[in-house]
Design a protein around this motif. Structure first.
Motif, mmCIF file in Angstrom:
data_model
loop_
_atom_site.group_PDB
_atom_site.id
_atom_site.type_symbol
_atom_site.label_atom_id
_atom_site.label_comp_id
_atom_site.label_asym_id
_atom_site.label_seq_id
_atom_site.Cartn_x
_atom_site.Cartn_y
_atom_site.Cartn_z
ATOM 1 N N VAL A 201 32.453 -59.332 -33.166
ATOM 2 C CA VAL A 201 31.958 -58.566 -32.024
ATOM 3 C C VAL A 201 33.157 -58.113 -31.205
ATOM 4 O O VAL A 201 34.085 -58.879 -30.971
ATOM 5 N N ALA B 204 25.177 -49.987 -27.687
ATOM 6 C CA ALA B 204 25.192 -50.746 -28.934
ATOM 7 C C ALA B 204 23.851 -51.436 -29.121
ATOM 8 O O ALA B 204 23.362 -52.118 -28.232
ATOM 9 N N PHE C 15 25.672 -54.049 -35.676
ATOM 10 C CA PHE C 15 25.244 -53.140 -34.617
ATOM 11 C C PHE C 15 25.168 -51.708 -35.140
ATOM 12 O O PHE C 15 25.730 -51.357 -36.172
ATOM 13 N N GLN D 197 30.535 -54.240 -27.838
ATOM 14 C CA GLN D 197 29.264 -54.621 -28.445
ATOM 15 C C GLN D 197 28.624 -55.821 -27.757
ATOM 16 O O GLN D 197 27.590 -56.315 -28.211
#
Length: 991
Positions: free
Chosen positions: A717, A744, A971, A721
């Motif tokens: 991540v 996101a 994502f 995000q």
């Protein structure tokens, strides 16, 4: 500083082994050549000294610090054993060459701190910082924490690691190419974030940052607190005095600490002389405790930096390390920041050559741009005042690094990163661990307690021990306020009792003893409340028989029982009569001057010394609002009376002044909080609201930790995000006042071996009936009752429970989940995507468990002709979301069945284990506020309508169910045209 020869030899030996340990005996022999007289270097003598020394023995403290540093080093050059493990420690002893007896003794006096370090979400960065290069100010700060502040070495080692994680992600101050790093450090409310950023400032200065701007909140009192803390623990006496005699009374008049008790007691850091006289660099303060930044009185040259090599830029190492550092602590105030910007425009040193560190305390307050993006013109941000000035500051200082600090990070992670001069933490987000000794959410709420609600007592419940619910129908009814006031008097008396009976505390240990009353943010209401409290104080008859009778009753029913279980060894009177001699001094300290109540709703309250905890002991009742809600530490806070509602979680969280460190009096802390408060057209339970936002915070931290581990050298991540990881347990309680939404979107969350528990079950009767019918065929497969065993991993006590079981294939379960209806399908869809991706080699089948309730009055009903099943009574925290549906003591069994290691034994669960097998606990849930209301839902024939049930569940996939690819989270951008942005307008494309 000790002159003990053995200490000096070990200090010298350990100092050269900071980066790489080596044979101790040889290192000691080499170090002993510089020490007179030479001590006995025999290992047995060293062991004897450690065994006989007290907890404050400098030699013991030295070794605990060294061991802790080696334990937590994340990039050791001498071993591949993981940090914070006994394996690492064993390898260390092998390198040092100490015998088993010494190793066992060191393990006993300095156990390995196995708690996890800070959680880091980071984009790629270029390594440059060498934490093994000690510098000057960080070692001085570290020494002060150990010797003066009495920090545990493992706490200092944890701080060392956490601050390094921040500093290494800043730009190299000596790099030819300028880079602006921006990050966020997430701590806990009143948990010592200042200690972290003090360490960051110390290390950054040592590394070459020469202008440090600390944004110390929006209030004079917060700015002054921060300035004093930095002066006391980082800047030091010599930099403050600048050659003046500290004992000269004439100096006191011109010195900002002339009236400071701890200054005169020698509690401020001392370097020995000006650091520049010992080859280091000095710090020049551009603000003082009493004075915010002003147009520079000493001339604009105070901001001009010295160059020993004029032909090189300032950031060249030859210039940088010979130059003084400048430090300023400024309010987030338009006038102050405007003055600073004007002065920066006049100095001779080119601004693009100055390595600058900006530390923003309470960075979610005032710093974030809250203007409505719909009103921006021509794509240009229309900024709020402070945000606009910060943007100008960052734009003018290309080498400025921005680090925000907050306990409530939600506003910061919703900032648009495409706005290049805004403060979105594009480079890193670091979540600090809960510090040792901190009293926080789990000390006031029974989160995930395995003790049934009806069985909770002051012995096994944090809520029962510390929280007193205030349910008032009439605001003028002072019954609860009187009780809170009485508890404040009693707890003050117990503090004095402990000073007299515990030599480790001693006279004056409890310098401050406070009570906080917070009902409103309105100044006029503060005045009225202060009058009420003052009258109540003098009407309470604390020196008479009526007051004593009331205090005795409260002591017997509340204070003594709680302290019996939670005093942690602190002396506590066994009867009220033992406490009577301490009551008089409490009454005198609080109300002897005729002012038992202090109203704090303006800076003048602190500027006059009324509520300045640094200048005088304060035993008072404080009434206030916003001035006491952010950053400002209410010292000695023991009793809180809180009745104020807000619609924003971060605002509510910051009101939690009762969180913090309560050394020596944790058992005395009480929170009187509204349980039924009017908020608009709703009635709100403040205590439940606090629990909900605390769960939000814990979920957020947990998600950061879960995805912090890098995969194939890349983070799972990035900061952009992070917004979808922000949870919200109460729909009416927003994470923050943000008026934009994240871009996101979570597509998949893989959870091998981790519980999945949805919360967004449908509200409509027809949707609930639809889901019930989907689960109905599984209910016919349920077998006879099986007894499972829950094992408490702390007490090792056991608790049996019954459940019916069945085995269903993965495809069958997936079909039910695919067809299920939700209040918000997007909340479960990322989990569903993961479950869809599993193949037969990863998941074979699932054990379905339906627990039976055995408590008296437990409700049962048949579901569409099934065998009678226990009904779980739950209510949505606020429609439409539930909290946890599962029972805490049911959660071990599915984990064990899925193949996870949990405390045991549980033969029934072990028998159900199988390769590729997951487990799911199903709860037929009825939504009812009372047991009688739930019983009314069961029809005369013992059945219940499908539309009256919510089929809630907790599922645990097996560890083998890894899914596809190494990353645990995936994502996509809601608006693909703005894929690099963290947020987009709520009404923008893709929303």
């Amino acid at each position: 500083m000790t002159t003990d020869p053995l200490y000096l030899v070990h200090e010298a030996a350990l100092s050269v082994m900071r980066r790489k340990p080596r044979a101790l005996a040889r290192a000691l022999e080499f170090a002993a050549e510089e020490v007179e007289p030479v001590p006995d270097l025999d290992e047995a003598y060293f062991r004897a000294r450690l065994g006989q020394g007290s907890a404050g023995d400098p030699l013991l403290i030295l070794w605990r610090g060294a061991l802790s540093a080696w334990d937590v080093d994340t990039e050791p050059v001498w071993t591949d054993r993981p940090a914070r493990t006994w394996e690492r420690r064993a390898a260390l002893y092998g390198v040092l060459g100490v015998d088993d007896g010494t190793a066992k003794l060191l393990d006993a006096v300095a156990p390995v701190a196995t708690e996890a370090g800070p959680t880091v979400i980071s984009d790629d960065f270029t390594p440059w910082y060498d934490p093994k290069r000690a510098g000057w100010y960080w070692p001085a700060y570290r020494r002060l924490l150990i010797e003066s502040k009495r920090w545990k070495p493992e706490s200092v080692a944890a701080l060392d690691e956490a601050t390094t994680r921040v500093v290494e992600r800043l730009a190299d101050p000596t790099a030819a190419e300028a880079y602006q790093s921006k990050g966020l450090v997430v701590g806990y409310v009143q948990s010592g974030k200042t200690a972290n950023f003090t360490g960051v400032v110390a290390k950054a200065m040592d590394a070459g940052y020469r202008l440090v701007i600390v944004l110390g909140g929006t209030l004079n009192l917060l700015r002054g607190q921060t300035q004093r803390r930095l002066d006391m623990e980082l800047v030091g006496e010599e930099n403050i005095l600048r050659g003046r005699d500290r004992d000269d009374p004439a100096v006191w008049e011109d010195l900002d600490y002339g009236d400071d008790r701890e200054w005169h007691e020698g509690r401020f850091l001392r370097h020995g002389c000006l650091p520049s006289l010992m080859g280091a660099f000095d710090i020049e303060r551009l603000t003082t405790r009493d004075d915010d930044y002003k147009r520079l009185r000493a001339g604009i040259s105070a901001l001009d930096f010295e160059k020993t090599r004029p032909e090189y830029p300032l950031y060249h190492p030859d210039n940088l390390h010979a130059s003084k550092a400048r430090l300023m602590v400024v309010k987030k105030n338009k006038a102050v920041l405007t003055k600073l910007l004007k002065d920066l425009g006049k100095i001779h040193t080119p601004l693009d050559q100055i390595p600058v560190l900006i530390v923003d305390d309470e960075s979610d307050q005032a710093s974030v741009n809250t203007s409505n993006p719909k009103k921006w013109r021509d794509g240009q941000a229309d900024r709020t005042a402070i945000n606009g000035l910060l943007a100008q500051l960052l734009a003018r200082l290309p080498r400025a690094q921005y680090v925000g600090y907050t306990a409530t990070p939600f506003a910061n992670v919703f900032i648009d990163p495409s706005d290049a001069v805004d403060i979105f933490p594009k480079d890193f987000i670091i979540s600090l661990q809960r510090p040792d000794g901190y009293m926080g959410v789990r000390d006031f709420h029974d989160l995930d307690s395995d003790v049934p609600v009806e069985a909770r007592t002051i012995a096994n419940s944090q809520e029962a021990a510390h929280v007193r619910g205030v349910e008032l129908s009439d605001d003028l009814d002072d019954t609860w306020l009187q009780q809170a006031l009485d508890m404040y008097v009693l707890s003050g008396a117990v503090k004095l009792y402990r000073e007299a009976h515990n030599p480790a505390l001693g006279d004056g240990y409890f310098r401050h003893h406070t009570m906080l009353v917070h009902e409103s943010v309105r100044v006029a209401e503060h005045r009225e409340l202060s009058h009420r409290l003052t009258k109540l104080w003098y009407d309470s008859a604390y020196t008479g028989s009526q007051g004593h009778a009331r205090l005795r009753a409260l002591f017997d029913r509340d204070m003594r029982p709680v302290s019996e279980f939670h005093a942690a060894g602190q002396p506590t009177p066994t009867s009220f009569d033992e406490l009577i001699p301490c009551l008089g001094p409490v009454i005198v300290r609080v109300g002897g001057d005729g002012n038992p109540v202090i109203t704090v709703n303006g800076d003048a309250d602190v500027e006059k010394g009324t509520a300045d905890f640094d200048k005088r002991p304060i035993w008072k009742i404080l009434v206030g609002g916003t001035k006491l809600s952010r950053g400002f530490t209410v010292e000695g806070l023991t009793v809180t009376y809180y009745r104020r509602t807000t619609a924003q979680a971060d605002t509510l969280m910051q009101m939690g002044r009762w969180f913090g460190f309560r050394h020596g009096y944790r058992d005395l802390v009480r929170l009187y909080i509204g349980r039924s408060e009017a908020f608009g057209t709703k009635t709100v339970d403040l205590y439940d609201a606090f629990e909900a936002i605390c769960r939000d915070e814990e979920v957020f931290r947990g998600e950061l930790h879960r995805y912090a581990e890098s995969v194939d050298g890349r983070p799972q991540v990035t900061p952009a995000q992070v917004p979808p990881l922000v949870a919200q347990h109460l729909p009416w309680l927003r994470p923050t006042g943000v008026n934009k939404m994240y871009n996101a979107e979570l597509v998949e969350i893989r959870s091998p071996g981790e519980p999945i528990e949805p919360t967004a079950y449908p509200e409509k009767p027809k949707d609930k009936a639809h889901n019930t019918q989907l689960w109905r065929p599984f209910l016919d497969r349920l077998g006879a009752q099986v007894e499972f065993t829950y094992v408490n991993d702390v007490t090792a006590s056991t608790r049996p429970f019954l459940a019916r079981t069945a085995v269903v294939s993965h495809d069958e379960l997936l079909s039910v989940l695919e067809q299920s209806r939700w209040w918000d399908p997007s909340r479960f869809e990322p989990h569903l995507a993961y479950l869809r991706s599993l193949d037969a080699s990863q998941i074979a089948d699932w054990v379905l468990l339906v627990p039976s309730q055995t408590a008296t009055g437990a409700l049962q009903a048949s579901v569409g002709g099934s065998v009678p099943l226990s009904l779980a009574r739950r209510r949505r925290r606020r429609p439409p979301l539930f909290g946890a549906v599962s029972e805490s003591f049911h959660r071990q069994t599915p984990k064990r069945i899925a193949g996870l290691a949990v405390p045991g034994p549980d033969p029934a669960a072990e028998a159900l284990r199988g390769p590729g097998r997951g487990a799911l606990v199903l709860y037929p849930v009825v939504e009812a506020d009372s047991a009688s209301a739930a019983r009314e839902l069961v029809r005369a024939d013992g059945s219940i309508r499908p539309e009256d049930l919510v089929m809630g569940f907790l599922m645990v996939p097996p560890p083998s169910a890894e899914g596809t690819g190494p990353a645990r989270v995936r994502f996509r951008a809601r608006n693909s045209e703005k894929a690099g942005q963290a947020v987009v307008d709520v009404d923008g494309a893709g929303r």
